[in-house]
Design an enzyme around this catalytic site. Structure first.
Site, PDB file in Angstrom:
ATOM      1  N   ARG A 197       0.808  -1.215   0.000  1.00 40.75           N
ATOM      2  CA  ARG A 197       0.000   0.000   0.000  1.00 40.75           C
ATOM      3  C   ARG A 197       0.848   1.275   0.000  1.00 40.75           C
ATOM      4  O   ARG A 197       0.322   2.365  -0.089  1.00 40.75           O
ATOM      5  CB  ARG A 197      -0.912   0.007   1.227  1.00 40.75           C
ATOM      6  CG  ARG A 197      -2.072  -0.927   1.076  1.00 40.75           C
ATOM      7  CD  ARG A 197      -3.217  -0.522   1.966  1.00 40.75           C
ATOM      8  NE  ARG A 197      -3.089  -1.127   3.291  1.00 40.75           N
ATOM      9  CZ  ARG A 197      -3.675  -0.644   4.359  1.00 40.75           C
ATOM     10  NH1 ARG A 197      -4.372   0.452   4.295  1.00 40.75           N
ATOM     11  NH2 ARG A 197      -3.548  -1.258   5.513  1.00 40.75           N
ATOM     12  N   ARG A 256       7.651   7.063  -5.257  1.00 42.38           N
ATOM     13  CA  ARG A 256       7.494   8.082  -6.313  1.00 42.38           C
ATOM     14  C   ARG A 256       8.806   8.730  -6.678  1.00 42.38           C
ATOM     15  O   ARG A 256       9.605   9.036  -5.794  1.00 42.38           O
ATOM     16  CB  ARG A 256       6.595   9.205  -5.808  1.00 42.38           C
ATOM     17  CG  ARG A 256       5.163   8.862  -5.882  1.00 42.38           C
ATOM     18  CD  ARG A 256       4.338  10.118  -6.048  1.00 42.38           C
ATOM     19  NE  ARG A 256       3.011   9.800  -5.561  1.00 42.38           N
ATOM     20  CZ  ARG A 256       2.496  10.297  -4.470  1.00 42.38           C
ATOM     21  NH1 ARG A 256       3.149  11.199  -3.769  1.00 42.38           N
ATOM     22  NH2 ARG A 256       1.301   9.908  -4.084  1.00 42.38           N
ATOM     23  N   ARG A 262      -6.534  -5.666  16.139  1.00 45.41           N
ATOM     24  CA  ARG A 262      -5.520  -4.816  16.746  1.00 45.41           C
ATOM     25  C   ARG A 262      -6.239  -3.593  17.282  1.00 45.41           C
ATOM     26  O   ARG A 262      -7.112  -3.031  16.599  1.00 45.41           O
ATOM     27  CB  ARG A 262      -4.490  -4.418  15.676  1.00 45.41           C
ATOM     28  CG  ARG A 262      -3.284  -3.729  16.218  1.00 45.41           C
ATOM     29  CD  ARG A 262      -2.308  -4.691  16.858  1.00 45.41           C
ATOM     30  NE  ARG A 262      -1.134  -3.983  17.336  1.00 45.41           N
ATOM     31  CZ  ARG A 262      -0.520  -4.257  18.475  1.00 45.41           C
ATOM     32  NH1 ARG A 262      -0.946  -5.232  19.258  1.00 45.41           N
ATOM     33  NH2 ARG A 262       0.556  -3.577  18.833  1.00 45.41           N
ATOM     34  N   GLU A 297      -1.211   8.372  19.107  1.00 47.15           N
ATOM     35  CA  GLU A 297      -1.901   7.106  18.807  1.00 47.15           C
ATOM     36  C   GLU A 297      -0.987   5.932  19.178  1.00 47.15           C
ATOM     37  O   GLU A 297       0.065   5.752  18.572  1.00 47.15           O
ATOM     38  CB  GLU A 297      -2.213   7.109  17.310  1.00 47.15           C
ATOM     39  CG  GLU A 297      -3.023   5.958  16.820  1.00 47.15           C
ATOM     40  CD  GLU A 297      -3.356   6.125  15.322  1.00 47.15           C
ATOM     41  OE1 GLU A 297      -3.685   7.242  14.876  1.00 47.15           O
ATOM     42  OE2 GLU A 297      -3.249   5.120  14.604  1.00 47.15           O
ATOM     43  N   ARG A 310       1.711   7.612  15.726  1.00 43.74           N
ATOM     44  CA  ARG A 310       1.389   8.881  15.061  1.00 43.74           C
ATOM     45  C   ARG A 310       1.082   9.951  16.101  1.00 43.74           C
ATOM     46  O   ARG A 310       0.549   9.641  17.179  1.00 43.74           O
ATOM     47  CB  ARG A 310       0.138   8.728  14.176  1.00 43.74           C
ATOM     48  CG  ARG A 310       0.388   7.930  12.941  1.00 43.74           C
ATOM     49  CD  ARG A 310      -0.787   7.994  12.000  1.00 43.74           C
ATOM     50  NE  ARG A 310      -1.736   6.934  12.252  1.00 43.74           N
ATOM     51  CZ  ARG A 310      -2.410   6.295  11.308  1.00 43.74           C
ATOM     52  NH1 ARG A 310      -2.252   6.635  10.042  1.00 43.74           N
ATOM     53  NH2 ARG A 310      -3.267   5.348  11.594  1.00 43.74           N
TER      54      ARG A 310
END
Ligand code: FAD
Ligand code: UDP
Length: 369
Positions: free
Chosen positions: A172, A176, A249, A301, A281
């Site tokens: 995912r 680039r 999770r 988080e 995060r």
């Protein structure tokens, strides 16, 4: 005749879109929600003018023009480009992996330099048939990016060694060769101007809604009130775990209001990619929807082991769980008056656009005569 045509279990995005479509067809809809608020995990609340995403950063993104138009017809969205940073050992890197990141890691300036450097990094792993996430990552991006930006984050997120995770998770992450920090490749991306809760409130405007109600605690009574049931909760819980428990999770969100600063980190999302920092995060809510306030609100988080009583945020789609889910899906198909949908009943990681799409597919199947 029963009082309702549909009983929708769960006031998350799936249940809300389905309820909206059913009500549009003149159906009488009752929605039950176990939590004390609407919206499931997309719930947001305004705190002195700042929209706080209670369950982590939510950015709506899609490549499907019809889905974008659909949600924008419900409430206005404001365009937003997700461009998170990664912090490793106090140094910042751009995401997703792009020319800025390669420059920060190696000093490469042109796409050709970056490609050559990556090729050198990946060469030792070129013939590998990846059996797990670590091997997949080494083959795709080589050891420097893997160690700096993937390994620690992933092992924290999933609570296990990267060698024990399936390879597909890492597919995912785009790679680039342009200076473009947009995390998503989708054409449309944004956040509801008045927050996600406003979107869900609009979707549920025509339905009867009861909060703080656990359908499974009094199932027979609720079943008697409607012709059909749509269940968007955990499929294993519906069947009283008769075939065993599916793994999930969980996460813990630690939110702090800071009255001594108007801007704490200068951006909405920073990922902490080293193992030693216990959270994955840190988000600063006001940067999702710029607002002028003398204070700010920040949420960290923390990934956690799932246990009953906690929220099951992520399905763990390994071979064992997928097989167990299939067995539950067979039981589900035999429950003729029940419809199933959403990330918990489908045991799948669904983004918001996938969730809307799945709910619309179900509604079309039922209502498109
Ligand atoms: P839920 O939101 O879980 O809704 C199901 C509801 O059913 C819950 O409210 C639950 O309380 C209720 N329920 C369950 N059992 C019962 C019962 N027995 N009785 C009554 N009620 C019950 N997607 C994106 O597109 N972009 C993002 O940036 C993004 N970020 C995310 C970040 C995090 C941390 C997470 C966890 C997810 C993120 N997602 C994102 C995915 C997004 O949250 C989902 O697509 C969406 O919430 C799925 O909606 P749902 O209705 O299927 O599930
Ligand atoms: N990931 C990573 N480093 C990052 C961000 C993500 O290694 O800085 C990996 C991690 O394994 C994670 C996966 O990529 O589980 C998917 O990330 P994404 O941001 O799409 O996940 P989500 O926001 O859904 O948790």
């Amino acid at each position: 005749m029963k009082k309702y045509d549909f009983l929708v279990v769960g006031a998350g995005l799936f249940g809300a879109v389905f309820a909206y479509e059913a009500a549009k067809q003149g159906k009488r809809v009752l929605v039950l929600e176990r939590r004390s608020h609407l919206g499931g995990n997309i719930y947001s609340e305004a705190v002195d003018g700042v929209q706080v995403h209670r369950y982590g950063a939510h950015i709506f993104h899609t490549d499907d023009r019809r889905l974008w138009d659909y949600v924008n017809a419900i409430v206005p969205f404001r365009p937003y480009v997700n461009s998170p940073l990664a912090n490793y050992g106090g140094k910042l890197y751009n995401l997703p992996f792009n020319m800025h990141t390669f420059y920060q890691l190696w000093g490469t300036v042109t796409p050709q330099e970056a490609r050559e450097r990556l090729q050198k990094e990946c060469a030792p792993y070129a013939s590998l048939e990846p059996q797990n996430l670590e091997e997949q990552a080494l083959k795709l991006v080589g050891p420097t990016i893997y160690e700096t930006l993937i390994k620690g984050y992933t092992e924290k997120q999933w609570g296990c060694d990267a060698k024990d995770l399936p390879a597909f998770i890492i597919k995912r992450l785009p790679l680039r060769f342009t200076y473009n920090n947009n995390y998503f490749n989708d054409r449309y991306q944004g956040i509801p101007e008045e927050g996600y809760t406003a979107l869900v409130e609009k979707l549920l405007a025509q339905a009867d809604v009861r909060l703080d109600v656990d359908y499974l605690a009094d199932k027979a009574r609720w079943d008697a009130s409607a012709e059909h049931v749509l269940f968007t909760g955990r499929i294993d819980e519906y069947f009283n775990f008769s075939l065993g428990h599916l793994d999930y999770r969980s996460l813990r969100f630690e939110t702090e209001r800071m009255d001594d600063t108007a801007d704490y980190q200068g951006t909405a999302v920073i990922n902490f990619t080293e193992r030693e920092v216990p959270y994955t995060r840190r988000i600063e809510h006001k940067h999702f929807m710029p607002v002028d306030t003398p204070f700010t609100i920040v949420t960290r988080e923390y990934p956690e082991v799932f246990a009953e009583g906690k929220e099951p945020y992520y399905p763990v789609n390994n071979a064992r769980n997928n097989a167990l889910y299939q067995a539950y899906a067979t039981l589900a198909a035999a429950e003729k008056h029940v419809l199933w949908g959403g990330r918990l009943a489908q045991y799948a990681y669904l983004d918001m656009d996938d969730t809307v799409c799945e709910a619309l597919k179900l509604a079309n199947r039922l209502f498109a005569w």
